[in-house]
Design a protein around this motif. Structure first.
Motif: not given
Length: 137
Positions: A59-67, A124-137
């Protein structure tokens, strides 16, 4: 009692209706779409369902481009949401800068959104999932 034309016609019509009804039932089951539900998870439980294919998400590498500056980048928190579909593809990626409230541009997130995932043995059923989270870099 002799079989008349009337009895034969009614029996044939009944058989035809039963046959066509059963065929319609078969076509409905084959064309019915799968009921794909997305399970909402926090980041802790995500590892029970999917693991990254190649490496951890940087995330750090990708988000550094945004700052605009490293100072702003180091003190920024982000809210992130994405879906890993049943094929292990990242979909619906959204990253919000919590400081400014701005949704990051799709071009900035392009590298991250190409991330692929493998299902775990528990998924094994390949359940689709949604992730909602926050973080600080």
């Amino acid at each position: 009692m002799p079989i008349t034309w009337f009895h034969f016609k009614n029996a044939s019509l009944t058989c035809l209706l039963l046959l066509s009804g059963s065929l319609l039932g078969c076509t409905n089951t084959t064309t019915k779409q799968q009921d794909v539900r997305v399970l909402d998870l926090d980041s802790t439980n995500f590892a029970h369902y999917w693991v990254t294919k190649d490496k951890l998400i940087n995330w750090r590498k990708s988000l550094a481009k945004a700052s605009a500056s490293n100072v702003e980048f180091a003190e920024t928190s982000y809210q992130i949401s994405f879906v890993v579909d049943n094929e292990g593809q990242m979909r619906q990626l959204e990253i919000i800068n919590n400081t400014t409230g701005a949704l990051l541009d799709k071009a900035i997130m392009a590298e991250v959104s190409n991330q692929q995932f493998y299902p775990t043995a528990q998924n094994s059923a390949r359940q689709a999932v949604r992730i909602n989270t926050s973080f600080r870099l």
